[in-house]
Design an enzyme around this catalytic site. Structure first.
Site, PDB file in Angstrom:
ATOM      1  N   SER A  41      -4.660  14.989   1.807  1.00 34.68           N
ATOM      2  CA  SER A  41      -6.083  15.208   1.513  1.00 34.68           C
ATOM      3  C   SER A  41      -6.852  15.872   2.647  1.00 34.68           C
ATOM      4  O   SER A  41      -7.944  16.386   2.420  1.00 34.68           O
ATOM      5  CB  SER A  41      -6.754  13.871   1.170  1.00 34.68           C
ATOM      6  OG  SER A  41      -6.564  12.930   2.207  1.00 34.68           O
ATOM      7  N   ASP A 322     -16.135   9.485   3.750  1.00 36.01           N
ATOM      8  CA  ASP A 322     -15.833   8.226   3.070  1.00 36.01           C
ATOM      9  C   ASP A 322     -14.960   7.370   3.988  1.00 36.01           C
ATOM     10  O   ASP A 322     -14.880   7.648   5.184  1.00 36.01           O
ATOM     11  CB  ASP A 322     -15.195   8.469   1.699  1.00 36.01           C
ATOM     12  CG  ASP A 322     -13.895   9.262   1.774  1.00 36.01           C
ATOM     13  OD1 ASP A 322     -13.279   9.322   2.864  1.00 36.01           O
ATOM     14  OD2 ASP A 322     -13.475   9.827   0.745  1.00 36.01           O
ATOM     15  N   HIS A 325     -11.871   9.928   5.111  1.00 39.19           N
ATOM     16  CA  HIS A 325     -11.928  11.360   5.383  1.00 39.19           C
ATOM     17  C   HIS A 325     -13.156  11.782   6.184  1.00 39.19           C
ATOM     18  O   HIS A 325     -14.253  11.258   5.944  1.00 39.19           O
ATOM     19  CB  HIS A 325     -11.929  12.139   4.057  1.00 39.19           C
ATOM     20  CG  HIS A 325     -10.817  11.763   3.145  1.00 39.19           C
ATOM     21  ND1 HIS A 325     -10.991  10.913   2.071  1.00 39.19           N
ATOM     22  CD2 HIS A 325      -9.503  12.109   3.146  1.00 39.19           C
ATOM     23  CE1 HIS A 325      -9.823  10.759   1.447  1.00 39.19           C
ATOM     24  NE2 HIS A 325      -8.913  11.460   2.085  1.00 39.19           N
TER      25      HIS A 325
END
Length: 347
Positions: A41, A322, A325
């Site tokens: 990610s 978040d 990340h």
């Protein structure tokens, strides 16, 4: 919080920094480069299916492009900044390759899937080996020829989810973490050698971030401290990875493999952020988080669509978006700390 002159200056500085990155990369590139991306990610720009990916839900993408784009952030991620440095557009996500014109493939392709790792993880998505299989298939189909590969760079960002999966399955047992790291390295060396064997001329591999500083881990100290035991695990991983890359380069006396030190870049960026940031800035605390830790997450809603998360007033004052990340602001700061290493990509 009302929009202020300070916020305007922040936006202007970000814009000029990104323009400088494009110009710097373009001036160094003798010809158009192709960027091929593998990993998780931190570099995924939209490979998850919209129907199931949290990265396709609000408020992701609130800063850039203004709506969810499949990035696990409020805006840009590391891939965007590396591509900008190289003087090219962000490469298309593999999932969308058949939905765009052939000309959109000329910047390379992004095979990264959020949640994945070197090995299989808790996310049921293509791991690194499968991502390389996708790439190999395109090379065999002549989507990318020798000339394309002769002017190519690969970005590899992977392993954080491997450790998250290990800790989840072993109830946070750190005793055998070193053995697990060696297992990761064995597979990682094979995978990176495959990328080189397919013709990529320069491969940038990220060292792993300080895992103990991720908000999910720092939450236990009310976001005031990092978990040092996990940071030691990151250091061991990075020592092993540096040795593996040296071994790979020694095979043909080359400098194909280079490292991008996310560990030091995270700390450097966080230090600058907490030291020089204005009042109201967030350090280890995420901008977006669920109203109940472990039960709801950024983007969670109830059956009626009501938000089950909170979001900070200004994402541009956050380092983390978040619980896992960085924000666009965080990635921009990290990229700035990595800049001294990036010249090796086009040397």
């Amino acid at each position: 919080m009302p929009f202020s002159f300070f916020h305007l200056l922040c936006y202007i500085n970000i814009i000029f920094a990104e323009v400088d990155a494009v110009n710097e990369g373009a001036s160094k590139s003798k010809s158009k480069l192709r960027l091929f991306v593998f990993g998780d990610s931190y570099v995924d720009t939209g490979n998850w299916r919209k129907s199931i990916g949290s990265s396709w839900k609000e408020p992701y993408g609130i800063t850039f492009p203004g709506k969810p784009s499949g990035r696990f952030s409020d805006g840009r991620v590391l891939t965007d900044y590396i591509a900008s440095y190289l003087g090219i557009r962000t490469p298309i996500a593999y999932k969308w390759r058949k939905e765009v014109k052939r000309s959109n493939l000329e910047y390379g392709m992004n095979f990264a899937y959020g949640g994945t790792g070197v090995l299989d993880t808790l996310a049921n998505q293509p791991n690194m080996t499968t991502q390389i299989d996708f790439f190999q298939r395109l090379v065999e189909q002549k989507v990318y020829g020798k000339q394309d590969l002769d002017n190519s760079v690969a970005l590899v960002s992977v392993a954080g989810n491997d450790y998250a999966t290990y800790l989840a399955r072993n109830t946070h047992d750190l005793q055998k973490l070193g053995d697990f790291t060696k297992k990761i390295m064995d597979h990682l060396e094979i995978n990176m050698d495959r990328i080189r064997g397919l013709g990529v001329k320069r491969i940038a591999v990220t060292l792993i971030e300080p895992m103990g500083c991720i908000p999910l881990q720092a939450a236990s100290s009310s976001y005031s401290n990092c978990t040092q035991a996990l940071n030691l695990g990151s250091k061991f991983h990075n020592q092993m990875l540096n040795q593996s890359l040296q071994n790979l380069n020694a095979k043909d006396n080359s400098t194909v493999f280079i490292t991008l030190d996310l560990y030091d870049a995270f700390f450097s960026a966080l230090n600058k952020f907490t030291t020089h940031a204005p009042a109201g800035s967030l350090g280890l605390k995420p901008c977006c988080e669920g109203k109940e830790m472990g039960k709801y997450y950024c983007g969670s809603v109830d059956e009626s669509g009501a938000k089950l998360y909170t979001i900070c007033e200004n994402p541009n004052l956050s380092f983390f978006w978040d619980t896992l990340h960085p924000s666009q602001n965080g990635w921009h700061s990290i990229f700035s700390s990595l800049r001294s290493s990036l010249h090796k990509l086009t040397a």
